[in-house]
Write a protein that holds these residues in place. Structure first.
Motif, PDB file in Angstrom:
ATOM      1  N   LEU A 485      71.726  25.736  65.989  1.00 33.25           N
ATOM      2  CA  LEU A 485      71.454  25.414  64.592  1.00 33.25           C
ATOM      3  C   LEU A 485      71.793  23.953  64.287  1.00 33.25           C
ATOM      4  O   LEU A 485      71.025  23.251  63.619  1.00 33.25           O
ATOM      5  CB  LEU A 485      72.246  26.353  63.683  1.00 33.25           C
ATOM      6  CG  LEU A 485      72.111  26.119  62.172  1.00 33.25           C
ATOM      7  CD1 LEU A 485      70.675  26.361  61.728  1.00 33.25           C
ATOM      8  CD2 LEU A 485      73.057  27.024  61.406  1.00 33.25           C
ATOM      9  N   GLY A 489      69.097  21.157  63.213  1.00 37.57           N
ATOM     10  CA  GLY A 489      69.235  20.485  61.924  1.00 37.57           C
ATOM     11  C   GLY A 489      69.263  18.974  62.052  1.00 37.57           C
ATOM     12  O   GLY A 489      68.625  18.254  61.271  1.00 37.57           O
ATOM     13  N   SER A 504      64.801  24.676  59.765  1.00 38.07           N
ATOM     14  CA  SER A 504      66.151  24.789  60.331  1.00 38.07           C
ATOM     15  C   SER A 504      66.872  26.039  59.860  1.00 38.07           C
ATOM     16  O   SER A 504      67.514  26.744  60.645  1.00 38.07           O
ATOM     17  CB  SER A 504      66.966  23.543  59.964  1.00 38.07           C
ATOM     18  OG  SER A 504      66.385  22.387  60.496  1.00 38.07           O
ATOM     19  N   ARG A 505      66.770  26.339  58.597  1.00 33.01           N
ATOM     20  CA  ARG A 505      67.530  27.485  58.057  1.00 33.01           C
ATOM     21  C   ARG A 505      67.028  28.824  58.584  1.00 33.01           C
ATOM     22  O   ARG A 505      67.736  29.822  58.493  1.00 33.01           O
ATOM     23  CB  ARG A 505      67.514  27.462  56.530  1.00 33.01           C
ATOM     24  CG  ARG A 505      68.395  26.346  55.966  1.00 33.01           C
ATOM     25  CD  ARG A 505      68.481  26.365  54.457  1.00 33.01           C
ATOM     26  NE  ARG A 505      69.450  25.368  53.995  1.00 33.01           N
ATOM     27  CZ  ARG A 505      70.694  25.637  53.635  1.00 33.01           C
ATOM     28  NH1 ARG A 505      71.128  26.884  53.680  1.00 33.01           N
ATOM     29  NH2 ARG A 505      71.510  24.683  53.228  1.00 33.01           N
ATOM     30  N   ASP A 506      65.821  28.854  59.136  1.00 24.69           N
ATOM     31  CA  ASP A 506      65.336  30.096  59.759  1.00 24.69           C
ATOM     32  C   ASP A 506      66.097  30.403  61.044  1.00 24.69           C
ATOM     33  O   ASP A 506      66.038  31.538  61.547  1.00 24.69           O
ATOM     34  CB  ASP A 506      63.843  29.991  60.069  1.00 24.69           C
ATOM     35  CG  ASP A 506      62.982  30.033  58.814  1.00 24.69           C
ATOM     36  OD1 ASP A 506      63.524  30.392  57.743  1.00 24.69           O
ATOM     37  OD2 ASP A 506      61.785  29.702  58.902  1.00 24.69           O
ATOM     38  N   ILE A 508      69.413  30.141  61.383  1.00 26.90           N
ATOM     39  CA  ILE A 508      70.802  30.493  61.111  1.00 26.90           C
ATOM     40  C   ILE A 508      71.100  31.883  61.682  1.00 26.90           C
ATOM     41  O   ILE A 508      70.390  32.843  61.372  1.00 26.90           O
ATOM     42  CB  ILE A 508      71.088  30.478  59.599  1.00 26.90           C
ATOM     43  CG1 ILE A 508      70.879  29.076  59.033  1.00 26.90           C
ATOM     44  CG2 ILE A 508      72.511  30.967  59.299  1.00 26.90           C
ATOM     45  CD1 ILE A 508      71.036  28.994  57.535  1.00 26.90           C
ATOM     46  N   THR A 513      75.174  33.915  57.864  1.00 22.85           N
ATOM     47  CA  THR A 513      74.481  33.671  56.594  1.00 22.85           C
ATOM     48  C   THR A 513      75.385  33.893  55.388  1.00 22.85           C
ATOM     49  O   THR A 513      75.200  33.268  54.347  1.00 22.85           O
ATOM     50  CB  THR A 513      73.249  34.584  56.477  1.00 22.85           C
ATOM     51  OG1 THR A 513      73.666  35.960  56.680  1.00 22.85           O
ATOM     52  CG2 THR A 513      72.207  34.225  57.517  1.00 22.85           C
ATOM     53  N   MET A 519      78.015  27.456  56.118  1.00 19.27           N
ATOM     54  CA  MET A 519      76.882  26.852  55.431  1.00 19.27           C
ATOM     55  C   MET A 519      77.205  25.434  54.964  1.00 19.27           C
ATOM     56  O   MET A 519      76.384  24.522  55.078  1.00 19.27           O
ATOM     57  CB  MET A 519      76.471  27.735  54.250  1.00 19.27           C
ATOM     58  CG  MET A 519      75.866  29.079  54.665  1.00 19.27           C
ATOM     59  SD  MET A 519      74.387  28.902  55.708  1.00 19.27           S
ATOM     60  CE  MET A 519      75.076  29.058  57.359  1.00 19.27           C
ATOM     61  N   VAL A 523      75.492  21.822  56.373  1.00 16.44           N
ATOM     62  CA  VAL A 523      74.931  20.785  55.505  1.00 16.44           C
ATOM     63  C   VAL A 523      75.577  19.428  55.787  1.00 16.44           C
ATOM     64  O   VAL A 523      74.908  18.397  55.890  1.00 16.44           O
ATOM     65  CB  VAL A 523      75.117  21.190  54.030  1.00 16.44           C
ATOM     66  CG1 VAL A 523      74.837  20.014  53.103  1.00 16.44           C
ATOM     67  CG2 VAL A 523      74.208  22.351  53.681  1.00 16.44           C
ATOM     68  N   GLU A 528      71.247  18.011  56.201  1.00 19.04           N
ATOM     69  CA  GLU A 528      70.082  18.782  55.779  1.00 19.04           C
ATOM     70  C   GLU A 528      69.908  18.744  54.269  1.00 19.04           C
ATOM     71  O   GLU A 528      68.801  18.764  53.747  1.00 19.04           O
ATOM     72  CB  GLU A 528      70.233  20.222  56.284  1.00 19.04           C
ATOM     73  CG  GLU A 528      69.019  21.100  56.092  1.00 19.04           C
ATOM     74  CD  GLU A 528      69.204  22.074  54.928  1.00 19.04           C
ATOM     75  OE1 GLU A 528      68.283  22.867  54.682  1.00 19.04           O
ATOM     76  OE2 GLU A 528      70.248  22.030  54.265  1.00 19.04           O
TER      77      GLU A 528
END
Length: 739
Positions: A485, A489, A504-506, A508, A513, A519, A523, A528
């Motif tokens: 990840l 990212g 990118s968030r797909d 995780i 989550t 999270m 970032v 991101e």
């Protein structure tokens, strides 16, 4: 004349101080079983080792010493929660064998037993106790290896057997039924054998079992599902409500609503509950290790992490935490752990790298090279062992040695990737890419191999191909890890939306989550999006929250971040990512002295090993032989802090940082942000009047000329400084000569 034996052993060999309290133990050494028990600080293991030695020792002085030591019952006292003592009309659980009342003010040893009308019928163990000033008995600890308990039990049963047969079953009935709670704080399902029962525990599960008996210890084994050999075997004391916490991994809170002091932590692998107690699972092994370390109990934390790792070698995080704790607090034990890993996992390259990282962090490269080179000599056809030996070879020899491994194994994907890593480090990205394409045709790539290919493609500006490689790798859901990840990212931010072929968030991992900490970390480390103050405050754990707040401050106010880093707590240091820690450590090292950077450098094994070449480059500009082999993010940190130390050379150092870390890690985003994220150019505003009616005043013309002159002077001053190096042929600029 032989030197006299020491009065006691050093703390590393005897952390609990047995030889200090009983110097006669030293005379029994060397003894492998006794030495191991002393190093573990386990009173039960020491007692067992002495008992086994007594059984085989011939008559003589050593046998007399063993008898005297075993008779010293207070030596084997283990501090633990006071046991349950409840009785009614002399029937129940009580301490027996108490000395006369005047002698009870000093510690004494008594036996806990099941009593029937005041008569002890079933011994359960021995404890050290004393009578407090308030007249109440205080249990100070349990005595390991109670002697004569079996004989005493049968003698007690025979003495009152007639009473039992006469109808006293109702009085003893409450003690027939026993409760055992089994807890799994590990990340994998576990099979627990409790006497003759086999129970499967899922991660985070508590299973309650009802058993019947008069107090005989329970035989307990724990193994992975489907495995033949258990990783833990122990004897669980039979109490009314016993607890078995597999490996001591789970974080358990015990208490009840009417308790005046609230809840308390149930530590260790076994325990006992009061009738009114409630037990809650508050976290898995990660939290248990972290809480122990935060409480200053580094030895228990390291031993727990080590036990989990040896039981499940795929739990690399546990092995890394054990190694880091030992390196920081007990280098001797850390060196022993590294040797144990090297000896036990000779064919596992991942665990081999962990062992090597420990050697390197301790400054023991030469020993590591000797050990791993011996493995190559015993198995010359193993490419993995050959590569592992080169990794800890003298840095100035590694180019040649890697090339020799490739000559011997020309079709090995591992050898091709190892040489590609060397060629990329030296600036030959195109040559490295050719080697990686050959390797990909020979065998699948790991996440580490994927990152190498992504960085190589980025070095030749093929970001779209790098994005496609990440997308292809992530098609397998089992590969979607935290590390993937972060890689995805960072690449997405550098490549931009037009060249990124995934979201990118797909990627995780589902388990993360719902984690605010992960999270916010995602970032901050990838750029991101932006993390707000409210996002950071949503993280509950104080250490993680402080680490994230510091990371956020690095981008907002560099000077404030450096000041915060100098006073950061150990809890937060352990949660800081290595690139951020390296960047702040190097700034502190050159501005406030090397000692001020110690906590940050000691926050990870990789930083400990990299400290000397990093500091040498920042403070003097010297390229040590091992500097080229450092991770790109750490090299970029050294270049950009060096640019602050020598501002006149900043264009050169900034260029080196950009060439070294093409994915724009923490150092570049913090100290090279203008280049990384240039401000968008706004379109020119339309003229307010038709150009035919625009008139320049003499004042406006003078201002324009002054601004142009100032800009020209600034450009001339900047032109005086050394300029960024440019590629020569196929070689990307590096601060060391071409090999």
């Amino acid at each position: 004349m032989a030197p006299a034996a020491p009065a006691s052993l050093p703390m590393e060999a005897d952390p609990s101080g047995f030889t200090e309290r009983a110097p006669a133990l030293v005379s029994l050494l060397p003894d492998e079983a006794l030495s191991l028990a002393l190093a573990q600080g386990d009173a039960f293991a020491v007692h067992a080792a002495l008992t086994a030695r007594l059984a085989r020792e011939a008559a003589g002085a050593a046998r007399d010493t063993l008898r005297e030591l075993l008779a010293h019952r207070a030596l084997f006292v283990v501090a633990e929660r006071p046991p349950s003592l409840h009785s009614f009309l002399g029937t129940g659980l009580a301490l027996t064998g108490l000395p006369p009342a005047p002698q009870q003010e000093t510690p004494f040893i008594a036996r806990r037993a099941v009593c029937l009308f005041g008569v002890p019928i079933w011994p359960l163990g021995e404890h050290m106790a004393r009578r407090g000033r308030d007249g109440q008995l205080e249990v100070l600890g349990r005595v390991a290896g109670a002697s004569g308990s079996r004989t005493a039990r049968w003698r007690g049963l025979l003495a009152i057997g007639s009473v039992l047969l006469a109808g006293t079953g109702l009085a003893v009935a409450p003690f027939f039924e026993r409760e055992v709670q089994l807890v799994n704080g590990l990340s994998r399902p576990v099979e627990v054998r409790l006497n003759e029962r086999l129970i499967t525990l899922q991660p985070g599960e508590i299973a309650k079992q009802e058993l019947f008996g008069l107090g005989s210890p329970h035989h307990v084994e724990a193994r992975w599902v489907g495995a033949q050999t258990p990783f833990e075997v122990l004897s669980l004391e039979s109490t009314q409500r016993a607890v078995y916490n597999v490996l001591g991994a789970a974080t358990l809170e015990v208490g009840h609503s009417s308790a005046p002091r609230g809840t308390h932590r149930l530590e260790g692998r076994t325990g006992s509950l009061e009738p009114q107690d409630e037990m809650l699972l508050q976290g898995s092994w990660e939290r248990t290790v972290r809480d122990l370390a935060d409480a200053g109990k580094w030895r228990q934390a390291a031993e727990l992490a080590r036990a989990i790792f040896l039981a499940d070698p795929s739990a690399m995080q546990a092995g890394e935490q054990a190694a880091l704790l030992l390196v920081n607090h007990s280098p001797v034990q850390a060196l022993g752990f590294a040797r144990e890993l090297q000896r036990t996992f000779q064919a596992d390259p991942v665990i081999g790298r962990l062992a090597q990282d420990i050697f390197l962090a301790l400054g023991e490269r030469s020993e590591a090279f000797t050990l791993y080179n011996t493995l190559v000599q015993t198995d010359p056809e193993s490419v993995q062992k050959a590569l592992m030996a080169v990794r800890v070879a003298p840095p100035e020899q590694q180019r040649t040695r890697y090339a020799q491994v490739l000559d011997r194994f020309p079709d090995s994907p591992e050898a091709l990737r190892a040489v590609a890593r060397v060629r990329l480090a030296d600036g030959y990205a195109k040559e490295a890419l050719n080697l990686l394409e050959r390797a990909q045709a020979q065998g699948p790539e790991s996440l580490e191999d994927l990152e190498l290919r992504v960085r190589t493609l980025g070095s030749v500006k093929r970001f779209k191909d790098a994005s496609a490689a990440v997308r292809e790798f992530a098609k397998d859901p089992s590969r979607r890890t935290w590390e993937l990840l972060l890689l995805a990212g960072r690449l997405a931010r550098i490549a931009g939306p037009s060249r990124t072929q995934y979201i990118s968030r797909d990627l995780i991992p589902p388990a993360l989550t719902g984690s605010p900490e992960h999270m916010v970390t995602f970032v901050l480390l990838t750029g991101e999006s932006s993390a707000t103050e409210q996002d950071v405050k949503a993280v509950q754990e104080a250490g993680a929250r402080d680490a994230l707040e510091l990371t956020r401050t690095v981008f907002k106010d560099w000077d404030k971040a450096v000041q915060m880093a100098s006073t950061l707590s150990d809890k937060a240091l352990s949660r800081l990512d290595p690139e951020t820690a390296a960047l702040l450590a190097l700034e502190l090292s050159h501005s406030k002295g090397p000692s001020s950077a110690d906590p940050l450098f000691n926050s990870s094994l990789s930083l400990m090993a990299a400290r000397k070449p990093l500091e040498a480059y920042v403070l003097t500009g010297e390229v040590k032989p091992d500097f080229p082999w450092l991770p790109p993010g750490l090299q970029a940190a050294a270049h950009l802090v060096r640019a602050r130390v020598v501002p006149d050379n900043r264009f050169v150092e900034q260029a080196y940082a950009r060439w070294a870390d093409v994915l724009g890690g923490m150092a570049r985003r913090a100290l090279d942000a203008k280049y990384e994220e240039p401000s968008p150019q706004l379109p020119p505003s339309p003229p307010r009047f038709d150009r035919r009616f625009v008139h320049f005043t003499l004042f406006g013309l003078a201002q324009e000329r002054a601004a142009a002159a100032k800009k020209a002077a600034e450009e001339a001053e900047l032109a005086r400084l050394p300029q960024a190096p440019k590629p020569e042929g196929d070689r990307i600029p590096r601060p060391w000569p071409a090999p």
